[in-house]
Design an enzyme around this catalytic site. Structure first.
Site, PDB file in Angstrom:
ATOM      1  N   HIS A 135      -1.183  -8.380   0.242  1.00  0.00           N
ATOM      2  CA  HIS A 135      -1.124  -7.027  -0.678  1.00  0.00           C
ATOM      3  C   HIS A 135      -2.330  -6.662  -1.564  1.00  0.00           C
ATOM      4  CE1 HIS A 135       1.143  -3.859  -2.938  1.00  0.00           C
ATOM      5  NE2 HIS A 135       0.407  -4.413  -4.007  1.00  0.00           N
ATOM      6  N   GLU A 136      -2.955  -7.770  -2.124  1.00  0.00           N
ATOM      7  CA  GLU A 136      -4.278  -7.394  -2.998  1.00  0.00           C
ATOM      8  C   GLU A 136      -5.423  -7.311  -2.138  1.00  0.00           C
ATOM      9  OE1 GLU A 136      -3.783  -6.784  -6.068  1.00  0.00           O
ATOM     10  OE2 GLU A 136      -1.870  -7.675  -6.171  1.00  0.00           O
ATOM     11  N   HIS A 139      -5.150  -3.692  -0.943  1.00  0.00           N
ATOM     12  CA  HIS A 139      -5.692  -2.724  -2.010  1.00  0.00           C
ATOM     13  C   HIS A 139      -7.163  -2.485  -2.152  1.00  0.00           C
ATOM     14  CE1 HIS A 139      -2.216  -1.426  -4.104  1.00  0.00           C
ATOM     15  NE2 HIS A 139      -2.061  -2.751  -4.892  1.00  0.00           N
ATOM     16  N   GLU A 189       0.336   1.766  -3.434  1.00  0.00           N
ATOM     17  CA  GLU A 189       1.474   0.604  -3.510  1.00  0.00           C
ATOM     18  C   GLU A 189       2.250   0.265  -2.266  1.00  0.00           C
ATOM     19  OE1 GLU A 189       1.339  -2.035  -5.363  1.00  0.00           O
ATOM     20  OE2 GLU A 189       0.057  -0.848  -6.779  1.00  0.00           O
TER      21      GLU A 189
END
Ligand SMILES: [Zn+2]
Length: 259
Positions: A135-136, A139, A189
């Protein structure tokens, strides 16, 4: 970052016109990986990486790095495996486990990713931790910090004046630690979730673990009576779980091909 990942119409136009340079600062649009969503980018990658490096130093100066070398190595090894699976090039990735009981994880421009030790109580298996790391990484590759800063009025003003500096670094630190007002948009997100599922599947981690991860997060929230930092910047676990379930049909074949 690979040209195939981020499209920069102005830079491309310059190249097509036969000009032998790419401007150092390109303000304009970009396109997110995996989803193809168009993004507003007022901050160049070079600027963002510099700001990210400064914010990273500030966080490192304020928060002790975990002395648990086995856990530290685990975060680094898994992070690097996922970063490699993303296919993004030219990013100087760094994954650090911080000694902080707050269950949080964050990403800074330039591939600096922090995980707090408290997150390991929520991300209990390799696959669940891979969900957080991917997930990071999502980003970073989608340049969400730069996009968020591009939408900040303060940064826009600074860009028009003497350039961005302390203000932007402060905002990045706030974004990372969940202290300030600045957080990623709901769209960013959801996008990081989707990109993350894809990257973890490519790296051979089971994307189904994302459901358990967000369930653990929701349970921790209920237990604490108030959301942990990561949840205050990453709202609505139930809603996310629905979206993750929907995306699994697309990513499970990728996972099966990579184990
Ligand atoms: Zn996020």
């Amino acid at each position: 970052m690979a040209a195939a990942v981020i499209r920069r119409p102005l830079a491309r136009a310059a190249v097509l016109a036969g000009l032998a340079f790419v401007p150092a600062v390109v303000a304009g649009c970009a396109q997110a990986p995996v989803t193809g969503r168009e993004q507003l980018m007022l901050i160049s990658e070079e600027q963002a990486n510099q700001l990210g490096a400064e914010a990273w130093q500030q966080i490192k100066a304020e928060t002790p790095v975990s002395q648990d070398s086995a856990a530290q190595n685990r975060v680094q090894r898994m992070g690097e495996r996922i970063a490699a699976a993303s296919g993004a090039e030219g990013i100087d990735w760094e994954f650090v486990l911080f000694e902080d009981e707050t269950p949080n994880a964050f990403a800074l421009p330039g591939g600096k990713i922090g995980v707090n030790s408290g997150m390991l109580k929520i991300a209990r298996t390799d696959d669940q931790l891979a969900t957080v790391l991917a997930h990071e990484v999502g980003h970073v590759v989608a340049r969400h910090p730069s996009e968020q800063m591009s939408q900040s009025a303060a940064i826009q003003t600074a860009l028009g004046a003497s350039g961005i500096g302390d203000e932007a670094v402060g905002q990045l630190v706030q974004m990372a630690t969940g202290v300030g007002q600045l957080s990623f948009s709901r769209a960013a997100e959801a996008e990081a979730d989707r990109i993350g599922l894809q990257y973890m599947a490519r790296a051979g981690y089971n994307p189904e673990a994302a459901i358990a991860l967000w369930q653990n997060m929701a349970a921790a929230t209920a237990e604490a009576g108030q959301p942990p930092e990561f949840l205050s910047t990453h709202p609505n676990p139930e809603h996310r779980i629905e979206n993750i379930r929907a995306a699994l049909t697309e990513v499970m074949p990728v996972y099966r091909a990579n184990i």
